[in-house]
Design an enzyme around this catalytic site. Structure first.
Site, PDB file in Angstrom:
ATOM      1  N   HIS A  79      -9.523   1.309   5.102  1.00  0.00           N
ATOM      2  CA  HIS A  79      -8.225   1.454   5.777  1.00  0.00           C
ATOM      3  C   HIS A  79      -8.381   2.366   6.989  1.00  0.00           C
ATOM      4  O   HIS A  79      -9.166   3.317   6.952  1.00  0.00           O
ATOM      5  CB  HIS A  79      -7.195   2.028   4.795  1.00  0.00           C
ATOM      6  CG  HIS A  79      -5.801   1.946   5.330  1.00  0.00           C
ATOM      7  ND1 HIS A  79      -5.303   2.851   6.227  1.00  0.00           N
ATOM      8  CD2 HIS A  79      -4.832   1.028   5.133  1.00  0.00           C
ATOM      9  CE1 HIS A  79      -4.056   2.504   6.543  1.00  0.00           C
ATOM     10  NE2 HIS A  79      -3.753   1.403   5.895  1.00  0.00           N
ATOM     11  N   GLY A 105       2.640   2.256  10.823  1.00  0.00           N
ATOM     12  CA  GLY A 105       3.577   3.367  10.687  1.00  0.00           C
ATOM     13  C   GLY A 105       4.315   3.703  11.976  1.00  0.00           C
ATOM     14  O   GLY A 105       4.949   4.752  12.080  1.00  0.00           O
ATOM     15  N   ASN A 129       0.870  -1.185   0.000  1.00  0.00           N
ATOM     16  CA  ASN A 129       0.000   0.000   0.000  1.00  0.00           C
ATOM     17  C   ASN A 129       0.899   1.224   0.000  1.00  0.00           C
ATOM     18  O   ASN A 129       1.502   1.552   1.017  1.00  0.00           O
ATOM     19  CB  ASN A 129      -0.900  -0.032   1.249  1.00  0.00           C
ATOM     20  CG  ASN A 129      -1.743   1.221   1.375  1.00  0.00           C
ATOM     21  OD1 ASN A 129      -1.793   2.044   0.459  1.00  0.00           O
ATOM     22  ND2 ASN A 129      -2.398   1.379   2.513  1.00  0.00           N
ATOM     23  N   GLU A 167      -6.650   4.687   8.084  1.00  0.00           N
ATOM     24  CA  GLU A 167      -6.430   6.115   7.801  1.00  0.00           C
ATOM     25  C   GLU A 167      -7.674   6.733   7.171  1.00  0.00           C
ATOM     26  O   GLU A 167      -8.001   7.891   7.426  1.00  0.00           O
ATOM     27  CB  GLU A 167      -5.192   6.279   6.892  1.00  0.00           C
ATOM     28  CG  GLU A 167      -3.902   6.036   7.675  1.00  0.00           C
ATOM     29  CD  GLU A 167      -2.765   5.461   6.859  1.00  0.00           C
ATOM     30  OE1 GLU A 167      -2.793   5.533   5.621  1.00  0.00           O
ATOM     31  OE2 GLU A 167      -1.827   4.906   7.494  1.00  0.00           O
ATOM     32  N   LYS A 213       0.069   4.296  -0.226  1.00  0.00           N
ATOM     33  CA  LYS A 213      -0.554   5.491   0.376  1.00  0.00           C
ATOM     34  C   LYS A 213      -0.314   6.698  -0.544  1.00  0.00           C
ATOM     35  O   LYS A 213      -0.367   6.543  -1.758  1.00  0.00           O
ATOM     36  CB  LYS A 213      -0.022   5.687   1.796  1.00  0.00           C
ATOM     37  CG  LYS A 213      -0.174   4.385   2.620  1.00  0.00           C
ATOM     38  CD  LYS A 213       0.097   4.542   4.070  1.00  0.00           C
ATOM     39  CE  LYS A 213      -0.134   3.189   4.768  1.00  0.00           C
ATOM     40  NZ  LYS A 213       0.053   3.235   6.206  1.00  0.00           N
ATOM     41  N   GLU A 225      -5.336  -5.010  10.477  1.00  0.00           N
ATOM     42  CA  GLU A 225      -4.302  -3.996  10.691  1.00  0.00           C
ATOM     43  C   GLU A 225      -4.557  -3.298  12.030  1.00  0.00           C
ATOM     44  O   GLU A 225      -5.353  -2.349  12.087  1.00  0.00           O
ATOM     45  CB  GLU A 225      -4.343  -2.949   9.573  1.00  0.00           C
ATOM     46  CG  GLU A 225      -4.045  -3.491   8.202  1.00  0.00           C
ATOM     47  CD  GLU A 225      -3.462  -2.423   7.277  1.00  0.00           C
ATOM     48  OE1 GLU A 225      -2.416  -2.689   6.688  1.00  0.00           O
ATOM     49  OE2 GLU A 225      -4.021  -1.324   7.170  1.00  0.00           O
ATOM     50  N   SER A 266       3.581  -2.263  10.185  1.00  0.00           N
ATOM     51  CA  SER A 266       5.033  -2.358  10.377  1.00  0.00           C
ATOM     52  C   SER A 266       5.617  -3.700   9.932  1.00  0.00           C
ATOM     53  O   SER A 266       6.531  -4.230  10.563  1.00  0.00           O
ATOM     54  CB  SER A 266       5.402  -2.052  11.836  1.00  0.00           C
ATOM     55  OG  SER A 266       5.012  -0.734  12.179  1.00  0.00           O
TER      56      SER A 266
HETATM   57  P1  13P Z   1       3.167   0.387   7.662  1.00  0.00           P
HETATM   58  O1  13P Z   1       3.654  -0.910   7.053  1.00  0.00           O
HETATM   59  O2  13P Z   1       3.916   1.589   7.188  1.00  0.00           O
HETATM   60  O3  13P Z   1       3.069   0.269   9.157  1.00  0.00           O
HETATM   61  O4  13P Z   1       1.671   0.595   7.120  1.00  0.00           O
HETATM   62  C1  13P Z   1       0.759  -0.440   7.241  1.00  0.00           C
HETATM   63  C2  13P Z   1      -0.452  -0.107   6.471  1.00  0.00           C
HETATM   64  O5  13P Z   1      -1.210   0.771   6.840  1.00  0.00           O
HETATM   65  C3  13P Z   1      -0.712  -0.867   5.240  1.00  0.00           C
HETATM   66  O6  13P Z   1      -1.995  -0.609   4.753  1.00  0.00           O
END
Ligand code: 13P
Length: 259
Positions: free
Chosen positions: A95, A173, A9, A97, A11, A167, A213
């Site tokens: 997601h 992150g 992903n 976010e 982003k 997740e 992560s």
């Molecule tokens: P990270 O791998 O940067 O923690 O992000 C995970 C994520 O949100 C994947 O959709």
């Protein structure tokens, strides 16, 4: 038998030129790689160019969101059929976010997941608890709610085709991944609910992947868990070599489980 599913992903990272360069590099690196499904989710602006660069390769393309209407006066939104036509075969939905920053709810996930299936896209539906919810011992209740309200209207057949990304929000992150045992426990719970609510075939076929992560250093432990079928990778997917490393290490799943 579910083969590992590894998705990157991106982003809000990568220009069109950067996306195309990455996809060309990755498709050459994985051309002989078997036994793993590989997907990249670029931002909307790079979706079509990335899909063209990935055509007839082992790399699939996902969008990062979708709107549920087919077309209309919805400024800023993109429909599932538009995403399909741009060359993507998957779409990430719900997601954390999108939930925390843009007002996504289980109700909108429910509408988006239906629109995705109607257009022939495979949804990658994200669920997961916040740190507060984990500390209050509400993780399983929250997962149950997100499955019931977000995915409850799907048929057993659709659940069998779906990818669920667990997740935990506190692991995204932050560099702090869930331990393999924590991921295994949550995935086991999700699988149990799929079995109860949608039947044994749906539970057996649905991919439940972990996100938060994930990096080359921890993928082997995570994928060794019986109900962890792959990963949704954020930061570590931005570098093609690190992402490739994750893809390659996920293929050791059966060996790792036998240890
Ligand atoms: P990270 O791998 O940067 O923690 O992000 C995970 C994520 O949100 C994947 O959709």
């Amino acid at each position: 038998m579910r083969i590992p599913f590894i998705a990157g992903n991106w982003k809000m990272y990568k220009t069109v030129a950067e996306a195309v360069k990455y996809v060309k590099e990755l498709r050459a690196l994985v051309k002989d790689v078997e036994g793993v499904e590989i997907v990249l989710a670029p931002p909307f602006t790079a979706l079509h160019a990335a899909a063209e660069a990935a055509r007839n390769s082992k790399v699939g393309i996902a969008a990062q969101d979708v709107y549920w209407e087919r077309e209309g006066a919805f400024t800023g939104e993109v429909s599932a059929s538009m995403i399909r036509e741009a060359g993507a075969a998957y779409v990430i939905l719900g997601h954390s976010e999108r939930r925390s920053l843009f007002g996504e709810t289980d109700t909108t996930v429910n509408q988006k997941v239906a629109a995705a299936f109607a257009a022939g896209l495979v949804p990658i539906a994200c669920i997961g608890e916040t740190l507060d919810e984990r500390e209050r011992n509400e993780t399983f209740d929250l997962l149950d709610r997100q499955i019931r309200h977000g995915l409850g209207a799907l048929t057993s057949d659709q659940i069998g085709q779906l990818v669920i990304a667990y997740e935990p929000v506190w692991a995204i992150g932050t560099g702090r991944n869930a331990t393999a045992a924590q991921a295994g426990e949550a995935h086991g719970h999700i699988r149990k609910r799929l079995h109860q609510w949608f039947g044994p075939d749906a539970a057996e076929l649905c991919h439940v992947i972990y996100g938060g992560s994930v990096k080359p250093e921890n993928i082997a432990d995570l994928i060794a868990q019986p109900d962890v079928d792959g990963a949704l990778v954020g930061g570590a997917s931005l570098d093609v070599r690190r992402f490739l490393e994750i893809v390659m290490r996920s293929r050791g799943r059966d060996a790792a489980r036998a240890d």
